[in-house]
Design an enzyme around this catalytic site. Structure first.
Site, PDB file in Angstrom:
ATOM      1  N   ARG A 179      -0.641  10.749  14.512  1.00  0.00           N
ATOM      2  CA  ARG A 179      -0.148  11.088  13.164  1.00  0.00           C
ATOM      3  C   ARG A 179      -0.553  12.500  12.738  1.00  0.00           C
ATOM      4  O   ARG A 179      -0.925  12.724  11.584  1.00  0.00           O
ATOM      5  CB  ARG A 179      -0.628  10.084  12.101  1.00  0.00           C
ATOM      6  CG  ARG A 179      -0.169   8.674  12.316  1.00  0.00           C
ATOM      7  CD  ARG A 179       1.341   8.475  12.193  1.00  0.00           C
ATOM      8  NE  ARG A 179       1.674   7.145  12.646  1.00  0.00           N
ATOM      9  CZ  ARG A 179       2.007   6.865  13.929  1.00  0.00           C
ATOM     10  NH1 ARG A 179       2.111   7.824  14.831  1.00  0.00           N
ATOM     11  NH2 ARG A 179       2.266   5.633  14.278  1.00  0.00           N
ATOM     12  N   SER A 229       2.140   2.860   5.756  1.00  0.00           N
ATOM     13  CA  SER A 229       0.707   2.573   5.938  1.00  0.00           C
ATOM     14  C   SER A 229      -0.081   3.551   5.085  1.00  0.00           C
ATOM     15  O   SER A 229       0.069   4.758   5.228  1.00  0.00           O
ATOM     16  CB  SER A 229       0.287   2.769   7.395  1.00  0.00           C
ATOM     17  OG  SER A 229       0.998   1.885   8.202  1.00  0.00           O
ATOM     18  N   GLU A 306      -3.633   7.999   5.150  1.00  0.00           N
ATOM     19  CA  GLU A 306      -2.543   8.616   5.928  1.00  0.00           C
ATOM     20  C   GLU A 306      -1.585   9.326   4.966  1.00  0.00           C
ATOM     21  O   GLU A 306      -0.985  10.331   5.304  1.00  0.00           O
ATOM     22  CB  GLU A 306      -1.797   7.545   6.728  1.00  0.00           C
ATOM     23  CG  GLU A 306      -0.707   8.114   7.605  1.00  0.00           C
ATOM     24  CD  GLU A 306      -0.175   7.115   8.617  1.00  0.00           C
ATOM     25  OE1 GLU A 306      -0.991   6.479   9.320  1.00  0.00           O
ATOM     26  OE2 GLU A 306       1.050   6.951   8.684  1.00  0.00           O
TER      27      GLU A 306
HETATM   28  C1  LIG Z   1       8.630   1.717   3.918  1.00  0.00           C
HETATM   29  C2  LIG Z   1       7.959   2.811   4.729  1.00  0.00           C
HETATM   30  C3  LIG Z   1       7.714   2.619   6.072  1.00  0.00           C
HETATM   31  C4  LIG Z   1       7.100   3.624   6.816  1.00  0.00           C
HETATM   32  N1  LIG Z   1       6.865   3.389   8.142  1.00  0.00           N
HETATM   33  C5  LIG Z   1       6.303   4.363   8.894  1.00  0.00           C
HETATM   34  C6  LIG Z   1       6.074   4.138  10.293  1.00  0.00           C
HETATM   35  O1  LIG Z   1       6.381   3.106  10.842  1.00  0.00           O
HETATM   36  N2  LIG Z   1       5.497   5.145  11.000  1.00  0.00           N
HETATM   37  C7  LIG Z   1       5.144   6.345  10.424  1.00  0.00           C
HETATM   38  O2  LIG Z   1       4.633   7.238  11.129  1.00  0.00           O
HETATM   39  N3  LIG Z   1       5.345   6.570   9.101  1.00  0.00           N
HETATM   40  C8  LIG Z   1       5.918   5.613   8.335  1.00  0.00           C
HETATM   41  N4  LIG Z   1       6.137   5.833   6.994  1.00  0.00           N
HETATM   42  C9  LIG Z   1       5.653   7.088   6.388  1.00  0.00           C
HETATM   43  C10 LIG Z   1       6.684   8.244   6.366  1.00  0.00           C
HETATM   44  O3  LIG Z   1       8.005   7.760   6.348  1.00  0.00           O
HETATM   45  C11 LIG Z   1       6.489   9.200   7.534  1.00  0.00           C
HETATM   46  O4  LIG Z   1       5.199   9.790   7.516  1.00  0.00           O
HETATM   47  C12 LIG Z   1       7.521  10.335   7.527  1.00  0.00           C
HETATM   48  O5  LIG Z   1       7.415  11.062   8.718  1.00  0.00           O
HETATM   49  C13 LIG Z   1       7.373  11.292   6.336  1.00  0.00           C
HETATM   50  O6  LIG Z   1       8.534  12.105   6.269  1.00  0.00           O
HETATM   51  P1  LIG Z   1       9.024  12.726   4.888  1.00  0.00           P
HETATM   52  O7  LIG Z   1      10.223  13.555   5.171  1.00  0.00           O
HETATM   53  O8  LIG Z   1       9.195  11.669   3.884  1.00  0.00           O
HETATM   54  O9  LIG Z   1       7.802  13.671   4.552  1.00  0.00           O
HETATM   55  P2  LIG Z   1       7.050  13.825   3.141  1.00  0.00           P
HETATM   56  O10 LIG Z   1       6.429  12.529   2.774  1.00  0.00           O
HETATM   57  O11 LIG Z   1       7.934  14.461   2.155  1.00  0.00           O
HETATM   58  O12 LIG Z   1       5.903  14.862   3.568  1.00  0.00           O
HETATM   59  C14 LIG Z   1       4.860  14.442   4.437  1.00  0.00           C
HETATM   60  C15 LIG Z   1       4.072  15.682   4.869  1.00  0.00           C
HETATM   61  O13 LIG Z   1       4.901  16.487   5.693  1.00  0.00           O
HETATM   62  C16 LIG Z   1       5.043  17.810   5.156  1.00  0.00           C
HETATM   63  N5  LIG Z   1       6.436  18.205   5.385  1.00  0.00           N
HETATM   64  C17 LIG Z   1       7.546  17.473   5.148  1.00  0.00           C
HETATM   65  N6  LIG Z   1       8.635  18.136   5.529  1.00  0.00           N
HETATM   66  C18 LIG Z   1       8.208  19.330   6.013  1.00  0.00           C
HETATM   67  C19 LIG Z   1       8.860  20.466   6.565  1.00  0.00           C
HETATM   68  N7  LIG Z   1      10.183  20.519   6.713  1.00  0.00           N
HETATM   69  N8  LIG Z   1       8.099  21.527   6.953  1.00  0.00           N
HETATM   70  C20 LIG Z   1       6.738  21.502   6.830  1.00  0.00           C
HETATM   71  N9  LIG Z   1       6.074  20.456   6.311  1.00  0.00           N
HETATM   72  C21 LIG Z   1       6.800  19.376   5.923  1.00  0.00           C
HETATM   73  C22 LIG Z   1       4.701  17.675   3.665  1.00  0.00           C
HETATM   74  O14 LIG Z   1       4.194  18.896   3.133  1.00  0.00           O
HETATM   75  C23 LIG Z   1       3.653  16.563   3.699  1.00  0.00           C
HETATM   76  O15 LIG Z   1       2.375  17.106   3.986  1.00  0.00           O
HETATM   77  C24 LIG Z   1       6.741   4.845   6.216  1.00  0.00           C
HETATM   78  C25 LIG Z   1       7.006   5.050   4.856  1.00  0.00           C
HETATM   79  C26 LIG Z   1       7.609   4.044   4.117  1.00  0.00           C
HETATM   80  C27 LIG Z   1       7.894   4.291   2.653  1.00  0.00           C
END
Ligand SMILES: Cc1cc2nc3c(=O)[nH]c(=O)nc-3n(C[C@H](O)[C@H](O)[C@H](O)COP(=O)(O)OP(=O)(O)OC[C@H]3O[C@@H](n4cnc5c(N)ncnc54)[C@H](O)[C@@H]3O)c2cc1C
Length: 313
Positions: A179, A229, A306
């Site tokens: 992660r 998580s 996380e």
């Molecule tokens: C119902 C649910 C289930 C989930 N299941 C999982 C799972 O099974 N496995 C898992 O790993 N995660 C899971 N997640 C967590 C999440 O979806 C992941 O961590 C996902 O990768 C986050 O992506 P995001 O675009 O929403 O990023 P955000 O939440 O918007 O940002 C997360 C981080 O990434 C950075 N970031 C985002 N985009 C960029 C970019 N383009 N450039 C630079 N930095 C950036 C942000 O600054 C922040 O620090 C889950 C979440 C939910 C709500």
């Protein structure tokens, strides 16, 4: 001196892409978070000019994707939030005899790219079908599930630096671990990634996606407001099999029914803190702190969140 808003409106012409005093609860899956001074749903063509403009005005920048791994403070975010999302979401499939690649802009959503890969008879992204993040957020976090993660399929990543320089990283330069990636230490915005997939049978790929999504629905609170998580697995090293799941420690510490205001440990999965619809970010934060404290007391283990905390807590 011209206002930052006037300058930004000159660059961002699309209606609804620039918001002042925007509630972040609209942009996080937790459904909480105070206002961002400026919220920009930026396009790839505007990105460098917007960043230069914000730098000229000395406005701090926070980058978000789909907000699915974020806890934003009730007092919001000072400065500008750059959302790499719906306006940077093109994908392109490139196939030849030896290779099968999907080139994705960073705002493309994982479930959509996973379904597209299935339609194109490309396997490797099935694990991501139920993860509600963008490609950029998934690369940043090395998102993963059910035995797969981004490190296995990312072939290269493109970023833009604060100064507008475009940089390319090969997979081995990305520093993927459990992660995490090198991007948490860099002030760069991920603008795209190339995924390397392998040929497969579309109906078998869809079957695997369905089976993973069914497992998720059975074991996780998929309909609730959460950020997935809440805590990282505990322990040293990058081998997931050597780590202890947070839910087990939370149960051992007697916190499976814990609640603060509208924030509670999900009855379906102790590793998820969920918002019952009435939670504030403060409730969620306090619950996270209470869980960490009790787990430390009862098991000696320090759980690390996380979810990424943005703003002041
Ligand atoms: C119902 C649910 C289930 C989930 N299941 C999982 C799972 O099974 N496995 C898992 O790993 N995660 C899971 N997640 C967590 C999440 O979806 C992941 O961590 C996902 O990768 C986050 O992506 P995001 O675009 O929403 O990023 P955000 O939440 O918007 O940002 C997360 C981080 O990434 C950075 N970031 C985002 N985009 C960029 C970019 N383009 N450039 C630079 N930095 C950036 C942000 O600054 C922040 O620090 C889950 C979440 C939910 C709500």
């Amino acid at each position: 001196m011209r206002s930052i808003e006037t300058d930004l409106r000159e660059i961002i012409t699309e209606k609804d892409a620039l918001h002042i005093d925007e509630p972040m609860k609209r942009h996080t899956t937790f459904g909480v978070g105070g206002r961002a001074d400026i919220f920009i749903d930026v396009s790839i063509d505007e990105l460098a000019s917007v960043m230069a403009c914000l730098r000229r005005h000395e406005i701090p920048v926070t980058v978000v994707g789909n907000g699915s791994n974020l806890l934003v403070s009730d007092s919001g975010i000072r400065g500008a939030v750059l959302c790499i999302g719906r306006r940077i979401n093109r994908t392109e499939v490139k196939k030849d005899q030896d290779n099968a690649m999907i080139s994705c802009q960073a705002g493309a959503l994982l479930p959509r790219v996973a379904m597209m890969a299935a339609d194109q008879a490309l396997s490797g992204l099935e694990f991501a079908a139920g993860i509600p993040g963008t490609i950029g957020g998934a690369v940043y976090m090395n998102a993963g599930a059910f035995g797969g993660d981004m490190s296995e399929i990312v072939s290269s990543v493109t970023t833009i630096t604060e100064d507008g320089e475009i940089k390319d990283y090969s997979a081995c330069q990305v520093g993927f671990g459990y992660r995490k990636s090198i991007f948490s230490e860099k002030n760069e915005i991920i603008t795209g990634a190339v995924l390397s997939l392998r040929p497969g049978d579309p109906s078998e790929i869809r079957e695997r996606i369905k089976s993973i999504c069914d497992k998720r629905k059975k074991s996780q609170p998929t309909g609730a407001r959460s950020a997935g998580s809440t805590f990282r697995k505990a322990g040293d090293g990058d081998l997931i099999s050597d780590l202890t799941p947070a839910w087990r420690l939370i149960q051992q510490a007697g916190m499976k029914d814990a609640r603060v205001g509208g924030a509670l440990v999900s009855p379906k999965h102790s590793g998820f803190v969920v918002n019952d619809g009435s939670a504030t970010a403060g409730d969620i934060y306090q619950l996270i702190c209470a869980i960490r404290e009790r787990v430390k007391e009862e098991t000696g283990v320090e759980l690390e969140p996380e979810v990424k905390l943005l703003g002041e807590f």
